[in-house]
Design a protein around this motif. Structure first.
Motif, PDB file in Angstrom:
ATOM      1  N   GLY A  57      42.303  35.953  37.344  1.00 19.35           N
ATOM      2  CA  GLY A  57      41.344  36.833  37.995  1.00 19.35           C
ATOM      3  C   GLY A  57      41.592  36.980  39.488  1.00 19.35           C
ATOM      4  O   GLY A  57      42.027  36.047  40.162  1.00 19.35           O
ATOM      5  N   GLY A  74      37.229  43.134  40.337  1.00 18.07           N
ATOM      6  CA  GLY A  74      38.397  43.763  39.737  1.00 18.07           C
ATOM      7  C   GLY A  74      38.682  45.086  40.427  1.00 18.07           C
ATOM      8  O   GLY A  74      39.802  45.349  40.861  1.00 18.07           O
ATOM      9  N   ASN A  81      37.542  38.193  36.942  1.00 26.88           N
ATOM     10  CA  ASN A  81      37.498  38.413  38.382  1.00 26.88           C
ATOM     11  C   ASN A  81      36.265  37.772  39.007  1.00 26.88           C
ATOM     12  O   ASN A  81      35.202  37.699  38.387  1.00 26.88           O
ATOM     13  CB  ASN A  81      37.538  39.913  38.673  1.00 26.88           C
ATOM     14  CG  ASN A  81      38.833  40.533  38.187  1.00 26.88           C
ATOM     15  OD1 ASN A  81      39.880  40.345  38.775  1.00 26.88           O
ATOM     16  ND2 ASN A  81      38.767  41.260  37.070  1.00 26.88           N
ATOM     17  N   GLY A  95      33.320  43.030  37.465  1.00 26.60           N
ATOM     18  CA  GLY A  95      34.358  43.904  36.940  1.00 26.60           C
ATOM     19  C   GLY A  95      34.586  45.103  37.843  1.00 26.60           C
ATOM     20  O   GLY A  95      35.635  45.246  38.463  1.00 26.60           O
ATOM     21  N   ASN A 152      34.068  38.193  33.757  1.00 27.48           N
ATOM     22  CA  ASN A 152      33.964  38.378  35.199  1.00 27.48           C
ATOM     23  C   ASN A 152      32.722  37.665  35.725  1.00 27.48           C
ATOM     24  O   ASN A 152      31.736  37.487  35.006  1.00 27.48           O
ATOM     25  CB  ASN A 152      33.880  39.873  35.531  1.00 27.48           C
ATOM     26  CG  ASN A 152      35.143  40.617  35.119  1.00 27.48           C
ATOM     27  OD1 ASN A 152      36.203  40.402  35.680  1.00 27.48           O
ATOM     28  ND2 ASN A 152      35.010  41.485  34.127  1.00 27.48           N
TER      29      ASN A 152
END
Length: 490
Positions: A299, A304, A329, A333, A354
């Motif tokens: 991640g 993201g 992440n 996201g 995430n």
């Protein structure tokens, strides 16, 4: 008779001269670098030619498409360490081809690269600057420059930067940072990455700043097939500060899996779309936060994808084949921040693991609760989420999924109909991991008594969802036509 004979001979001589000269006019001159030195004696010849001399000679060439090849004696990697900025590439269709060094190959991943440009002693400079249309740079390791490893500027169109390691050592396993990886400014139609299925993208990792920075008004910049933020194996983080930064309208990724970017392991965000000039950008078909095996292990430290500072009408995914996989992440996201960042469509993407919501409209986890009628304003106009009331698979129709839902958004506060997308949830039940299907929710549905609920029958892909698994959903309004589809507040 003699005059006729002389005329005939002259005609034949002119014809034969034209036939003989034509190949010379179309030949591509080749300048071969055979020394790792940084000299500039004003000439590139078979006895001695440095990269600096080859660039100067190529720029001055009157013929078409000069090529810079490499044949430095000896095995292994040859390091070229400029003591001042290298000349800018200015000749149309110039090619700097590191693949030509004996032992180098870009036939498969990982490539074997034998020419390294080391900017340790080059001062405040870029590695290579491309200011020529149809130029190509390939097969090089470019590291330790104070500014960009590769900068594309004032170059017209048709630029290709492919199969390079930018910001790492020649093995692609250790960081040797440039100030940033690739910078694209004031140019048209450049490709950073995979040109076709037989050529490979770049490894752009370990840089102090952004991996790829696009700040040009052209909409023709393509970023595809690269590994951005990982080592050469795609299994170890080797992060840039941020993966990709778009400050003007452009796209990251394509619908072809062969051109998917792996954008993972970066210290902050994977992709940033920043400012009103970056509106209408697209992000398609990328793996963001996953490793090369498709596992959610690398991640990015931040979001993201971050859409911010007025970037609007962007498309994050769109239909099958254009969806992104966004996982693991640290900042969610997709994060949309700024009250003037609106009409951003987030569709079909797979999100899981995430930190925080898969889609976060304020930049902080779970701080956007639904409100009655949805009158509030903010990122993506703070579109309310669907409320799922039940989901079941009838015993007599096991291939079907019956979902009852409602959306408390007054038609005065959104453009109807709303598009509702359903997903099988990830392991913690909060993000949409597998797309199941969609539905339209119109004004009559909302007006239905007693609670505006609607039942939709979905036939999800076989094996996509099983009993006792959770379902989640997104809603977006239908605002404007965009890219043959729509933009909408998701």
């Amino acid at each position: 008779m003699q005059l006729y004979s002389m005329s005939l001979r002259l005609t034949l001589w002119l014809f034969s001269s034209l036939v003989w000269l034509a190949p010379l006019a179309s030949a591509q001159p080749i300048f071969t670098v055979n020394s790792a030195s940084d000299t500039d004696d004003g000439v590139c010849n078979p006895s001695h030619c440095s990269l600096r001399e080859a660039i100067v000679a190529a720029n001055a060439e009157l013929g078409s498409g000069p090529q810079i090849h490499f044949a430095i004696p000896g095995d292994g990697v040859h390091s070229i360490a400029p003591t001042a900025p290298l000349p800018t590439l200015t000749h149309s269709s110039v090619v700097v081809d590191g693949w030509t060094q004996p032992g180098a190959s870009c036939a498969s991943w990982p490539p074997v690269l034998r020419i390294e440009l080391d900017g340790t002693n080059a001062g405040m400079s870029n590695g290579l600057v491309i200011a020529a249309p149809n130029a190509e740079v390939r097969g090089l390791v470019i590291n330790r420059f104070a500014e960009a490893g590769v900068r594309i500027e004032n170059s017209g169109s048709g630029i290709f930067v492919e199969c390079n390691f930018i910001g790492t050592d020649p093995t692609g396993t250790a960081a040797l940072a440039n100030g940033l990886g690739v910078e694209v400014v004031t140019t048209n139609y450049a490709t950073v990455g995979n040109r076709n299925n037989t050529r490979l993208g770049n490894l752009i990792s370990g840089n102090t700043g952004v991996g790829v920075h696009v700040d040009t008004e052209s909409g023709g910049i393509q970023i595809r097939g690269n590994s951005i933020g990982t080592d050469v194996t795609g299994l170890v983080a080797l992060g840039n500060l941020q993966g990709v930064l778009l400050e003007h309208k452009n796209s990251v990724g394509t619908s072809d899996p062969a051109f998917a970017n792996l954008i993972s392991g970066n210290i902050e965000n994977g992709i940033v779309i920043r400012g009103a000039a970056a509106s209408e950008s697209g992000v398609y078909g990328n793996d963001i936060g996953l490793d090369a095996l498709g596992l959610p292990t690398l991640g990015n430290g931040g979001a993201g994808i971050s859409i911010e500072q007025g970037a609007s009408k962007c498309q994050i995914g769109w239909d099958s084949g254009l969806d992104n996989r966004i996982a693991d992440n640290g900042g969610g996201g997709v994060v949309v921040s700024g009250s003037d960042s609106i009409e951003n469509l987030i569709s079909h993407n797979s999100m899981e693991g995430n930190t925080g919501p898969g889609i976060n409209l304020l930049g902080a986890p779970l701080d956007d609760p639904n409100d009655a009628g949805d009158p509030d304003e903010g990122p993506n106009r703070l579109q309310n989420t669907p409320v799922l009331l039940s989901a079941e698979r009838p015993i007599d129709q096991p291939s079907e999924l019956h979902v009852v839902y409602a959306v408390d958004t007054d038609p005065l506060n959104a453009h109807y109909p709303l598009v509702i997308e359903f997903f099988r949830a990830d392991a913690d039940g909060t993000e949409g991991a597998v797309y199941l299907g969609s539905d339209w929710y119109d004004e009559d549905d909302r007006a239905a008594e007693p609670d505006g609920s609607k039942t939709v029958v979905i036939v999800p892909p076989v094996g996509a969802v099983r009993r006792r698994q959770k379902i989640v959903a997104t809603a977006r309004d239908y605002t404007t036509q965009q890219y043959g589809g729509t933009a909408g507040n998701t």
